[in-house]
Motif scaffolding. Structure first.
Motif, PDB file in Angstrom:
ATOM      1  N   ILE A  59       2.837 -15.448  -6.253  1.00 38.63           N
ATOM      2  CA  ILE A  59       2.498 -16.270  -5.093  1.00 38.63           C
ATOM      3  C   ILE A  59       3.456 -17.355  -4.939  1.00 38.63           C
ATOM      4  CG2 ILE A  59       0.649 -17.796  -4.327  1.00 38.63           C
ATOM      5  CD1 ILE A  59      -1.310 -15.948  -5.658  1.00 38.63           C
ATOM      6  N   VAL A  60       3.707 -18.209  -6.017  1.00 45.81           N
ATOM      7  CA  VAL A  60       4.949 -19.107  -5.729  1.00 45.81           C
ATOM      8  C   VAL A  60       5.934 -18.322  -5.176  1.00 45.81           C
ATOM      9  CG1 VAL A  60       6.113 -20.962  -7.085  1.00 45.81           C
ATOM     10  CG2 VAL A  60       3.729 -20.763  -7.344  1.00 45.81           C
ATOM     11  N   TYR A  61       6.859 -17.314  -5.985  1.00 43.77           N
ATOM     12  CA  TYR A  61       7.912 -16.722  -5.517  1.00 43.77           C
ATOM     13  C   TYR A  61       7.741 -16.516  -3.909  1.00 43.77           C
ATOM     14  CZ  TYR A  61      11.256 -12.865  -4.852  1.00 43.77           C
ATOM     15  OH  TYR A  61      12.322 -12.340  -4.579  1.00 43.77           O
ATOM     16  N   ARG A  62       6.779 -15.783  -3.607  1.00 44.81           N
ATOM     17  CA  ARG A  62       6.412 -15.126  -2.242  1.00 44.81           C
ATOM     18  C   ARG A  62       6.516 -16.508  -1.183  1.00 44.81           C
ATOM     19  NH1 ARG A  62       9.684 -11.439  -1.472  1.00 44.81           N
ATOM     20  NH2 ARG A  62       8.746 -11.292   0.562  1.00 44.81           N
ATOM     21  N   THR A  63       5.888 -17.497  -1.650  1.00 43.22           N
ATOM     22  CA  THR A  63       5.968 -18.926  -0.785  1.00 43.22           C
ATOM     23  C   THR A  63       6.937 -19.395  -0.432  1.00 43.22           C
ATOM     24  OG1 THR A  63       3.382 -19.203  -1.617  1.00 43.22           O
ATOM     25  CG2 THR A  63       4.490 -21.036  -0.365  1.00 43.22           C
ATOM     26  N   ILE A  64       7.819 -19.628  -1.560  1.00 40.64           N
ATOM     27  CA  ILE A  64       9.290 -19.864  -1.449  1.00 40.64           C
ATOM     28  C   ILE A  64      10.061 -19.093  -0.527  1.00 40.64           C
ATOM     29  CG2 ILE A  64      11.376 -20.405  -2.730  1.00 40.64           C
ATOM     30  CD1 ILE A  64       9.627 -21.284  -5.119  1.00 40.64           C
ATOM     31  N   VAL A  65       9.863 -17.896  -0.739  1.00 46.73           N
ATOM     32  CA  VAL A  65      10.798 -16.694   0.060  1.00 46.73           C
ATOM     33  C   VAL A  65      10.522 -17.000   1.534  1.00 46.73           C
ATOM     34  CG1 VAL A  65      11.122 -14.415   0.614  1.00 46.73           C
ATOM     35  CG2 VAL A  65      11.304 -15.160  -1.707  1.00 46.73           C
ATOM     36  N   PHE A  66       9.053 -17.324   1.742  1.00 46.16           N
ATOM     37  CA  PHE A  66       8.584 -17.295   3.119  1.00 46.16           C
ATOM     38  C   PHE A  66       9.135 -18.403   3.737  1.00 46.16           C
ATOM     39  CE2 PHE A  66       5.194 -19.018   5.859  1.00 46.16           C
ATOM     40  CZ  PHE A  66       5.334 -18.280   7.061  1.00 46.16           C
ATOM     41  N   ILE A 109       3.033  -4.226   0.616  1.00 49.05           N
ATOM     42  CA  ILE A 109       3.892  -3.427   0.001  1.00 49.05           C
ATOM     43  C   ILE A 109       4.657  -3.704  -1.302  1.00 49.05           C
ATOM     44  CG2 ILE A 109       6.025  -2.016   0.037  1.00 49.05           C
ATOM     45  CD1 ILE A 109       5.154  -1.349   3.153  1.00 49.05           C
ATOM     46  N   LYS A 110       5.285  -5.046  -1.210  1.00 51.19           N
ATOM     47  CA  LYS A 110       5.869  -5.388  -2.176  1.00 51.19           C
ATOM     48  C   LYS A 110       5.081  -6.065  -3.209  1.00 51.19           C
ATOM     49  CE  LYS A 110       9.768  -7.345   0.257  1.00 51.19           C
ATOM     50  NZ  LYS A 110      10.613  -8.479   0.739  1.00 51.19           N
ATOM     51  N   ALA A 111       3.634  -6.520  -3.020  1.00 49.07           N
ATOM     52  CA  ALA A 111       2.807  -6.863  -4.106  1.00 49.07           C
ATOM     53  C   ALA A 111       2.102  -5.605  -4.697  1.00 49.07           C
ATOM     54  CB  ALA A 111       1.609  -7.681  -3.234  1.00 49.07           C
ATOM     55  N   LEU A 112       1.917  -4.385  -3.798  1.00 50.26           N
ATOM     56  CA  LEU A 112       1.417  -3.169  -4.482  1.00 50.26           C
ATOM     57  C   LEU A 112       2.414  -2.674  -5.481  1.00 50.26           C
ATOM     58  CD1 LEU A 112      -0.642  -1.051  -4.485  1.00 50.26           C
ATOM     59  CD2 LEU A 112       0.661   0.188  -2.891  1.00 50.26           C
ATOM     60  N   PHE A 113       3.631  -2.839  -5.358  1.00 54.97           N
ATOM     61  CA  PHE A 113       4.640  -2.265  -6.398  1.00 54.97           C
ATOM     62  C   PHE A 113       4.498  -3.243  -7.535  1.00 54.97           C
ATOM     63  CE2 PHE A 113       8.644  -2.325  -8.386  1.00 54.97           C
ATOM     64  CZ  PHE A 113       8.630  -1.065  -8.687  1.00 54.97           C
ATOM     65  N   TYR A 114       4.764  -4.502  -7.387  1.00 53.99           N
ATOM     66  CA  TYR A 114       4.636  -5.620  -8.371  1.00 53.99           C
ATOM     67  C   TYR A 114       3.404  -5.623  -9.326  1.00 53.99           C
ATOM     68  CZ  TYR A 114       4.686 -10.282 -10.543  1.00 53.99           C
ATOM     69  OH  TYR A 114       4.584 -11.196 -11.289  1.00 53.99           O
ATOM     70  N   PHE A 115       2.166  -5.398  -8.656  1.00 55.29           N
ATOM     71  CA  PHE A 115       1.009  -5.543  -9.365  1.00 55.29           C
ATOM     72  C   PHE A 115       0.900  -3.940  -9.996  1.00 55.29           C
ATOM     73  CE2 PHE A 115       0.395  -9.456  -6.893  1.00 55.29           C
ATOM     74  CZ  PHE A 115      -0.035 -10.286  -8.194  1.00 55.29           C
ATOM     75  N   SER A 116       1.377  -3.080  -9.473  1.00 53.15           N
ATOM     76  CA  SER A 116       1.235  -1.878 -10.353  1.00 53.15           C
ATOM     77  C   SER A 116       1.953  -1.870 -11.550  1.00 53.15           C
ATOM     78  CB  SER A 116       1.609  -0.635  -9.384  1.00 53.15           C
ATOM     79  OG  SER A 116       2.796  -0.584  -9.211  1.00 53.15           O
ATOM     80  N   ILE A 117       3.132  -2.424 -11.402  1.00 50.97           N
ATOM     81  CA  ILE A 117       3.832  -2.669 -12.906  1.00 50.97           C
ATOM     82  C   ILE A 117       3.199  -3.626 -13.663  1.00 50.97           C
ATOM     83  CG2 ILE A 117       6.041  -3.704 -13.724  1.00 50.97           C
ATOM     84  CD1 ILE A 117       6.379  -0.926 -12.435  1.00 50.97           C
ATOM     85  N   ILE A 118       2.706  -4.747 -13.229  1.00 53.88           N
ATOM     86  CA  ILE A 118       2.094  -5.674 -13.993  1.00 53.88           C
ATOM     87  C   ILE A 118       0.764  -4.952 -14.628  1.00 53.88           C
ATOM     88  CG2 ILE A 118       0.829  -7.718 -13.941  1.00 53.88           C
ATOM     89  CD1 ILE A 118       3.709  -7.889 -14.009  1.00 53.88           C
ATOM     90  N   PHE A 119      -0.086  -4.207 -13.822  1.00 54.39           N
ATOM     91  CA  PHE A 119      -1.023  -3.675 -14.295  1.00 54.39           C
ATOM     92  C   PHE A 119      -0.852  -2.423 -15.423  1.00 54.39           C
ATOM     93  CE2 PHE A 119      -4.474  -0.246 -13.590  1.00 54.39           C
ATOM     94  CZ  PHE A 119      -5.712  -0.754 -13.816  1.00 54.39           C
ATOM     95  N   PHE A 178       2.389   6.012  -5.914  1.00 54.90           N
ATOM     96  CA  PHE A 178       2.042   5.494  -4.280  1.00 54.90           C
ATOM     97  C   PHE A 178       3.061   4.619  -3.974  1.00 54.90           C
ATOM     98  CE2 PHE A 178      -0.121   3.853  -0.832  1.00 54.90           C
ATOM     99  CZ  PHE A 178      -0.724   4.540  -0.152  1.00 54.90           C
ATOM    100  N   ALA A 179       3.323   3.447  -4.628  1.00 53.25           N
ATOM    101  CA  ALA A 179       4.077   2.192  -4.504  1.00 53.25           C
ATOM    102  C   ALA A 179       5.524   2.470  -4.187  1.00 53.25           C
ATOM    103  CB  ALA A 179       3.931   1.219  -5.423  1.00 53.25           C
ATOM    104  N   ARG A 216       7.874   1.019  -1.322  1.00 55.22           N
ATOM    105  CA  ARG A 216       8.638  -0.098  -1.596  1.00 55.22           C
ATOM    106  C   ARG A 216      10.212   0.049  -1.381  1.00 55.22           C
ATOM    107  NH1 ARG A 216      11.457  -4.163  -1.350  1.00 55.22           N
ATOM    108  NH2 ARG A 216      11.280  -5.622  -3.174  1.00 55.22           N
ATOM    109  N   TYR A 217      10.476   1.351  -1.939  1.00 53.48           N
ATOM    110  CA  TYR A 217      12.158   1.737  -1.730  1.00 53.48           C
ATOM    111  C   TYR A 217      12.321   2.839  -0.783  1.00 53.48           C
ATOM    112  CZ  TYR A 217      12.112  -1.685  -5.666  1.00 53.48           C
ATOM    113  OH  TYR A 217      11.690  -2.609  -6.408  1.00 53.48           O
ATOM    114  N   LYS A 218      11.425   3.405  -0.488  1.00 50.02           N
ATOM    115  CA  LYS A 218      11.725   4.374   0.665  1.00 50.02           C
ATOM    116  C   LYS A 218      12.384   5.933  -0.029  1.00 50.02           C
ATOM    117  CE  LYS A 218      10.705   1.940   4.287  1.00 50.02           C
ATOM    118  NZ  LYS A 218       9.626   1.461   4.291  1.00 50.02           N
ATOM    119  N   VAL A 219      11.666   5.650  -1.312  1.00 53.46           N
ATOM    120  CA  VAL A 219      12.391   7.022  -2.083  1.00 53.46           C
ATOM    121  C   VAL A 219      11.271   7.770  -1.948  1.00 53.46           C
ATOM    122  CG1 VAL A 219      12.710   7.795  -4.532  1.00 53.46           C
ATOM    123  CG2 VAL A 219      13.717   5.746  -3.624  1.00 53.46           C
ATOM    124  N   ASN A 220      11.331   9.018  -1.376  1.00 50.87           N
ATOM    125  CA  ASN A 220      10.477  10.056  -1.155  1.00 50.87           C
ATOM    126  C   ASN A 220      10.610  11.301  -1.887  1.00 50.87           C
ATOM    127  OD1 ASN A 220       7.922  10.940  -0.108  1.00 50.87           O
ATOM    128  ND2 ASN A 220       8.612  11.330   1.949  1.00 50.87           N
TER     129      ASN A 220
END
Length: 184
Positions: free
Chosen positions: A15-22, A35-45, A106-107, A111-115
């Motif tokens: 959240i801090v990182y995305r706020t700074i980027v924003f 999309i970015k959060a889905l990928f990040y949190f799937s890795i964290i999960f 799914f992510a 996120r990376y347009k790799v299909n």
């Protein structure tokens, strides 16, 4: 079970990182952030469920050197799970490993347009292999080639769900366009 405190510890930096980027990048897209959060949190999960040990009872014969406990024989632990007398063992081992990596499958294309199947499969295999190698150094975890198989299968199934999702949304948009054109 996942410790919610550990998820919060990973959510706060995101959240801090995305706020700074924003703050520096004014165009904001909820879709892109999702999309970015889905990928990040799937890795964290995946990290939280595989690297942090479960609070299950560890049988005395399962304690020891991780290299002694590793399974390098394909389908050995899958067969052991399927022939176990308690129905939750295959559900937890087989189903859990597959479901764990489905959000990643799914992510990745989002996120990376790799299909391409083989690219998504290799990414899932690489992440699963990384987790398994890290587990070698955790005392009550061990390397299991069947986890690689099941996790990669979960990644592929996540890609299939992604492709079905794209098909359904495209056909819904086409139907909506046709409906609008027929009304005019």
């Amino acid at each position: 079970m996942i410790e919610y405190e550990s998820l919060i510890l990973f959510a706060i930096p995101w959240i801090v990182y995305r706020t700074i980027v924003f703050a520096f990048k004014k165009p904001f897209s909820i879709k892109t952030e999702f999309i970015k959060a889905l990928f990040y949190f799937s890795i964290i999960f995946i990290y939280c469920l595989t690297i942090f040990p479960f609070p299950f009872y560890v049988y005395p014969y399962e304690k020891g050197n991780a290299f002694q406990l590793m399974n390098l024989i394909p389908f050995a632990s899958i067969y052991g799970s399927l022939t176990h007398f308690y129905y939750m063992v295959p559900l937890r081992n087989i189903g859990g490993n597959i479901l764990l990596f489905m959000p990643l499958g799914f992510a990745i294309p989002l996120r990376y347009k790799v299909n391409k199947l083989w690219k998504v499969m290799l990414i899932g295999l690489f992440i699963s292999f990384t987790v398994e190698v890290v587990q070698l150094f955790i005392s009550i975890r061990s390397f299991d080639v069947d986890d690689l198989i099941l996790n990669t299968l979960g990644t592929i199934m996540g890609l299939i769900v992604y492709r079905l999702f794209i098909l359904v949304t495209k056909s819904a948009k086409q139907k909506e366009t046709i409906d609008l054109m027929s009304k005019t």
